[in-house]
Design a protein around this motif. Structure first.
Motif, PDB file in Angstrom:
ATOM      1  N   SER A   1      87.981   1.782   1.473  1.00  0.00           N
ATOM      2  CA  SER A   1      88.170   0.377   1.857  1.00  0.00           C
ATOM      3  C   SER A   1      88.503   0.215   3.331  1.00  0.00           C
ATOM      4  O   SER A   1      88.700  -0.909   3.804  1.00  0.00           O
ATOM      5  N   GLY A   2      88.595   1.331   4.066  1.00  0.00           N
ATOM      6  CA  GLY A   2      88.866   1.270   5.499  1.00  0.00           C
ATOM      7  C   GLY A   2      90.323   1.448   5.862  1.00  0.00           C
ATOM      8  O   GLY A   2      90.702   1.262   7.021  1.00  0.00           O
ATOM      9  N   GLY A   3      91.163   1.825   4.898  1.00  0.00           N
ATOM     10  CA  GLY A   3      92.587   2.024   5.165  1.00  0.00           C
ATOM     11  C   GLY A   3      92.984   3.486   5.094  1.00  0.00           C
ATOM     12  O   GLY A   3      92.132   4.378   5.045  1.00  0.00           O
ATOM     13  N   ILE A   4      94.271   3.723   5.075  1.00  0.00           N
ATOM     14  CA  ILE A   4      94.830   5.076   4.944  1.00  0.00           C
ATOM     15  C   ILE A   4      96.156   4.948   4.223  1.00  0.00           C
ATOM     16  O   ILE A   4      96.848   3.936   4.355  1.00  0.00           O
ATOM     17  N   ASP A   5      96.507   5.924   3.423  1.00  0.00           N
ATOM     18  CA  ASP A   5      97.788   5.901   2.704  1.00  0.00           C
ATOM     19  C   ASP A   5      98.516   7.215   2.931  1.00  0.00           C
ATOM     20  O   ASP A   5      98.173   8.241   2.351  1.00  0.00           O
ATOM     21  N   LEU A   6      99.513   7.152   3.795  1.00  0.00           N
ATOM     22  CA  LEU A   6     100.310   8.338   4.117  1.00  0.00           C
ATOM     23  C   LEU A   6     101.527   8.492   3.209  1.00  0.00           C
ATOM     24  O   LEU A   6     102.283   9.461   3.351  1.00  0.00           O
ATOM     25  N   SER A   7     101.722   7.568   2.286  1.00  0.00           N
ATOM     26  CA  SER A   7     102.970   7.540   1.521  1.00  0.00           C
ATOM     27  C   SER A   7     102.871   8.172   0.141  1.00  0.00           C
ATOM     28  O   SER A   7     103.886   8.292  -0.560  1.00  0.00           O
ATOM     29  N   VAL A   8     101.669   8.577  -0.293  1.00  0.00           N
ATOM     30  CA  VAL A   8     101.489   8.992  -1.679  1.00  0.00           C
ATOM     31  C   VAL A   8     102.368  10.170  -2.084  1.00  0.00           C
ATOM     32  O   VAL A   8     102.864  10.226  -3.211  1.00  0.00           O
TER      33      VAL A   8
ATOM     34  N   ILE B   1     103.593  -2.872  -2.691  1.00  0.00           N
ATOM     35  CA  ILE B   1     104.331  -3.248  -1.471  1.00  0.00           C
ATOM     36  C   ILE B   1     103.534  -2.862  -0.232  1.00  0.00           C
ATOM     37  O   ILE B   1     103.415  -3.637   0.726  1.00  0.00           O
ATOM     38  N   ASN B   2     102.965  -1.665  -0.258  1.00  0.00           N
ATOM     39  CA  ASN B   2     102.099  -1.244   0.857  1.00  0.00           C
ATOM     40  C   ASN B   2     100.965  -2.239   1.072  1.00  0.00           C
ATOM     41  O   ASN B   2     100.678  -2.663   2.197  1.00  0.00           O
ATOM     42  N   GLY B   3     100.313  -2.607  -0.026  1.00  0.00           N
ATOM     43  CA  GLY B   3      99.179  -3.509   0.069  1.00  0.00           C
ATOM     44  C   GLY B   3      99.552  -4.878   0.597  1.00  0.00           C
ATOM     45  O   GLY B   3      98.827  -5.465   1.413  1.00  0.00           O
ATOM     46  N   ILE B   4     100.696  -5.399   0.168  1.00  0.00           N
ATOM     47  CA  ILE B   4     101.144  -6.712   0.633  1.00  0.00           C
ATOM     48  C   ILE B   4     101.444  -6.681   2.134  1.00  0.00           C
ATOM     49  O   ILE B   4     101.074  -7.597   2.882  1.00  0.00           O
ATOM     50  N   ILE B   5     102.097  -5.611   2.567  1.00  0.00           N
ATOM     51  CA  ILE B   5     102.423  -5.493   3.999  1.00  0.00           C
ATOM     52  C   ILE B   5     101.153  -5.400   4.845  1.00  0.00           C
ATOM     53  O   ILE B   5     101.040  -6.018   5.901  1.00  0.00           O
ATOM     54  N   VAL B   6     100.169  -4.634   4.338  1.00  0.00           N
ATOM     55  CA  VAL B   6      98.909  -4.466   5.077  1.00  0.00           C
ATOM     56  C   VAL B   6      98.087  -5.754   5.055  1.00  0.00           C
ATOM     57  O   VAL B   6      97.598  -6.219   6.096  1.00  0.00           O
ATOM     58  N   ALA B   7      97.922  -6.336   3.869  1.00  0.00           N
ATOM     59  CA  ALA B   7      97.017  -7.479   3.713  1.00  0.00           C
ATOM     60  C   ALA B   7      97.602  -8.772   4.264  1.00  0.00           C
ATOM     61  O   ALA B   7      96.933  -9.496   5.006  1.00  0.00           O
TER      62      ALA B   7
ATOM     63  N   GLY C   1     100.920  -9.055   5.703  1.00  0.00           N
ATOM     64  CA  GLY C   1     101.773  -8.865   6.871  1.00  0.00           C
ATOM     65  C   GLY C   1     100.991  -8.475   8.113  1.00  0.00           C
ATOM     66  O   GLY C   1     101.545  -8.401   9.204  1.00  0.00           O
ATOM     67  N   LYS C   2      99.693  -8.191   7.917  1.00  0.00           N
ATOM     68  CA  LYS C   2      98.802  -7.825   9.032  1.00  0.00           C
ATOM     69  C   LYS C   2      99.281  -6.573   9.777  1.00  0.00           C
ATOM     70  O   LYS C   2      99.088  -6.445  10.987  1.00  0.00           O
ATOM     71  N   VAL C   3      99.915  -5.674   9.036  1.00  0.00           N
ATOM     72  CA  VAL C   3     100.365  -4.413   9.631  1.00  0.00           C
ATOM     73  C   VAL C   3      99.301  -3.350   9.373  1.00  0.00           C
ATOM     74  O   VAL C   3      98.765  -3.249   8.265  1.00  0.00           O
ATOM     75  N   VAL C   4      98.978  -2.570  10.391  1.00  0.00           N
ATOM     76  CA  VAL C   4      97.995  -1.501  10.234  1.00  0.00           C
ATOM     77  C   VAL C   4      98.451  -0.552   9.121  1.00  0.00           C
ATOM     78  O   VAL C   4      99.634  -0.204   9.038  1.00  0.00           O
ATOM     79  N   SER C   5      97.511  -0.147   8.268  1.00  0.00           N
ATOM     80  CA  SER C   5      97.873   0.670   7.101  1.00  0.00           C
ATOM     81  C   SER C   5      98.555   1.980   7.485  1.00  0.00           C
ATOM     82  O   SER C   5      99.420   2.473   6.756  1.00  0.00           O
TER      83      SER C   5
END
Length: 318
Positions: free
Chosen positions: A60-67, A109-115, A117-121
């Motif tokens: 989807s064009g993002g990244i998840d460093l928290s998994v 929570i990650n998704g809400i902040i990214v989508a 909150g406009k914060v880079v993933s």
């Protein structure tokens, strides 16, 4: 499946076969023993489930460093005395539900902040990486929590047709992930958003909501992996999942999913996970240091990214 995708998958199969030959040459018959192959599969299973979720995020064009940290938090929360007491008084499914719920909540929570909150993933999930690990340390008081719920252990530590249950879970998650990405509207929208977000928006796709769902899916797979980790180690710890996010991203990239988004492959991710698990086992069999393992993994990742860039440039020129 396109010819390009088929070629990439065949290349990964050849690479995996070459590693198996290398393992036999360097470690002898014990490498291909049933017990050792089961060890490889169990090592691959937990990272593999996490990698399935990460595949969707990167596509989807993002990244998840928290998994990795989210998985550690889920193992701690699901193995607290309170949770295990509830499981013993009712059913072991309480521990499973807790782990999956914690993972899904963190991903949401990650998704809400990214989508919204406009914060880079990268930044949003980096913050979750730190926060989830810290919360896990607070809940556990930095102590290892032993799983004592017999029903849970009986359900997940056994074998089915001679194959460990956690390996079957990996297979089921991989099949579900493949179907979701390749045969559903959700998968098509994920690819579309990663390929061109503006075009996807103009096509009527609700990008913000879909982004939240993709990250929630990644968190959910981290929660499922937490259940598998508890079954394999019988312990919940704030250190569980340390650096797993890097292994997952490496497997996804080597598998052929584009880091810039717009193309994802579950089959490639599974093969990437198996390649790294086999490579790690070869290193262990030959008593090579962790530093050498890290160096080899780094070289493989760089090579995969360089190939991606080359193919991307070739497709643009054509």
């Amino acid at each position: 499946m396109s010819l390009g995708a088929l070629g990439r998958d065949l290349g990964l199969v050849v690479a995996l076969a070459a590693l198996l030959v290398l393992g036999v040459v360097t470690s002898g018959e014990r490498f291909l023993s049933v017990s050792n192959l089961m060890v490889v599969l169990q090592q691959a299973a937990i990272i593999g489930v996490i990698s399935i979720g990460v595949t969707f995020v990167i596509t989807s064009g993002g990244i998840d460093l928290s998994v990795g940290s989210v998985m550690g938090l889920a193992t701690v929360w699901a193995s607290t005395l309170a949770t295990q007491t509830m499981a013993e008084n009712s059913h072991w499914i309480v521990m499973v539900f807790t782990a999956v719920l914690v993972g899904t909540a963190a991903g949401t929570i990650n998704g809400i902040i990214v989508a919204y909150g406009k914060v880079v993933s990268f930044i949003a999930t980096l913050a979750m990486l730190v926060a989830a690990r810290g919360l896990a340390e607070i809940i556990s008081d930095r102590r290892t929590q032993i799983v004592q719920a017999d029903g849970f252990l009986d359900a997940f530590r056994g074998d089915l047709l001679g194959i460990p249950v956690i390996v079957w879970i990996f297979v089921l998650v991989a099949v579900a992930g493949w179907f979701l990405l390749n045969r559903t509207t959700f998968g098509r929208r994920t690819v579309a958003i990663g390929g061109n977000p503006e075009a996807a928006r103009l096509a009527g796709i609700k990008i913000h909501r879909h982004t939240v769902m993709v990250f929630a899916l990644s968190g959910m797979t981290a929660g499922i992996a937490a259940v598998m980790m508890l079954a394999r180690t019988t312990a919940g710890s704030s250190t569980n999942g340390y650096l797993y996010e890097l292994d997952a991203i490496a497997a996804v990239v080597v598998g052929g999913t584009l880091l810039i988004g717009g193309r994802g492959t579950i089959v490639g991710t599974v093969l990437g996970v198996l390649i790294f698990a086999t490579l790690t086992n070869i290193f262990i069999q030959n008593n090579l240091s962790i530093s050498v393992q890290a160096l080899a993994k780094g070289a493989i990742i760089v090579g995969a990214v360089l190939l991606q860039q080359r193919f991307a440039a070739r497709s643009r020129s054509s």
